[in-house]
Motif scaffolding. Structure first.
Motif, PDB file in Angstrom:
ATOM      1  N   ASP B  46       1.075   9.704  -5.125  1.00 15.25           N
ATOM      2  CA  ASP B  46       0.522   8.732  -6.067  1.00 15.25           C
ATOM      3  C   ASP B  46       1.324   8.663  -7.370  1.00 15.25           C
ATOM      4  N   HIS B  48       4.165   7.680  -9.677  1.00 13.45           N
ATOM      5  CA  HIS B  48       5.095   6.540  -9.665  1.00 13.45           C
ATOM      6  C   HIS B  48       4.694   5.465  -8.648  1.00 13.45           C
ATOM      7  N   GLY B  50       3.017   2.742  -8.987  1.00 10.29           N
ATOM      8  CA  GLY B  50       3.218   1.373  -9.463  1.00 10.29           C
ATOM      9  C   GLY B  50       4.644   0.901  -9.232  1.00 10.29           C
ATOM     10  N   VAL B  51       5.622   1.736  -9.610  1.00  8.77           N
ATOM     11  CA  VAL B  51       7.035   1.362  -9.434  1.00  8.77           C
ATOM     12  C   VAL B  51       7.358   1.222  -7.953  1.00  8.77           C
ATOM     13  N   GLU B  53       5.361   0.499  -5.508  1.00  3.15           N
ATOM     14  CA  GLU B  53       4.746  -0.731  -4.963  1.00  3.15           C
ATOM     15  C   GLU B  53       5.552  -1.960  -5.350  1.00  3.15           C
ATOM     16  N   ARG B  54       6.070  -1.973  -6.572  1.00  2.00           N
ATOM     17  CA  ARG B  54       6.890  -3.126  -6.982  1.00  2.00           C
ATOM     18  C   ARG B  54       8.202  -3.159  -6.197  1.00  2.00           C
TER      19      ARG B  54
END
Lengths: 72, 201
Positions: B46, B48, B50-51, B53-54
């Protein structure tokens, strides 16, 4: 000192560690926290290096769209 | 190998440390070690997110052959394993099919099969078998055991051919779910079952 080690590992895990781990010598709990922090750091470093290198492989025409999608 | 020793080996793998470093965990109950390992895995996967997923989203803009090249040359096995569970399974399987067995074995060692079971289920069996062969060559029984839960029986049968008799007790000890021992035993040919230690027959 015991509390400090527990908080440190608990901080890494987001909550108190399992009872059998919380009962360990504080130095050993600290070692677990350090190992987890090092693993996270290696992951962050790999991510940063990949972010820098990846765009070199992307065709120039697509780079603006990729930058936007990744949020660079 | 005791259940606690098996857990310590698996935790050491997740943390990327030698298992000898964690010898102070020897007297911790197995269930507590397992909880620690699962929570540690969650923390790392979990981190990082966000990065990652982008990055997975941006990968939709690029063709699979280019992504396969980038996976091996730029991302490396650790990030490839983190992203694997975030991309569309069919597309992820297509990319995986273009990667070398050696690289895929590195990725498999870093993967959480629970998060990537969509891709694993769609991988062509020739790819899974090539990776199993490479993992067996490396004697990476931790990774092989982790995948037993997530592969179809036919692929397990083929993969078991690469695991020598003397390694089967080690693989059995490393399975997360003890009930899977019976499943693996049922998939083995009778002559190999007869060669198992008595407690596994």
């Amino acid at each position: 000192m015991i509390g400090m080690a527990e908080r440190t590992l608990a901080e890494q895990l987001g909550a108190a560690p399992p009872a059998g781990v919380a009962a360990l010598d504080p130095a050993h709990q600290q070692d677990l926290a350090d190992a987890l922090r090092s693993a996270r750091r290696r992951q962050a470093q790999a991510l940063a290096e990949a972010g820098n290198d990846a765009l070199r492989f992307v065709p120039a025409v697509l780079r603006p769209a990729i930058r936007k999608a990744v949020g660079l | 190998m005791t259940p606690a020793e098996a857990e310590i080996r698996k935790l050491a793998r997740v943390l990327g440390v030698d298992r000898e470093r964690l010898s102070y965990l020897a007297d911790v109950p197995r269930d507590d070690l397992r909880e620690l390992r699962e929570r540690t895995t969650t923390v790392l996967f979990d981190a990082h997110l966000g990065v990652l997923e982008r990055m997975a989203g941006a990968s939709k803009l690029l063709p699979p052959p280019l992504l396969a090249k980038m996976a091996e040359r730029v991302f490396g096995p650790l990030l490839a394993a983190r992203i694997a569970g975030l991309v569309d399974p069919a597309r992820g399987a297509e990319i995986a099919g273009r990667l070398s067995p050696g690289f895929l074995a590195d990725v498999a060692a870093e993967l959480d099969p629970r998060r990537a079971n969509g891709i694993i289920a769609k991988l062509p069996s020739r790819v899974v078998v090539a990776v199993a062969r490479e993992l067996a060559r490396r004697r990476d029984w931790i990774t092989i055991a982790r995948f037993v839960d997530h592969l179809p029986d036919g692929t397990i049968v083929t993969s078991l051919e690469f695991i020598p008799d003397d390694a089967l007790p080690e693989v059995a000890a490393l399975l997360d779910d003890p009930a899977k021992i019976a499943k693996v035993r049922d998939l083995l040919p009778a002559e190999r079952v007869a060669r198992l230690p008595e407690h596994l027959r």
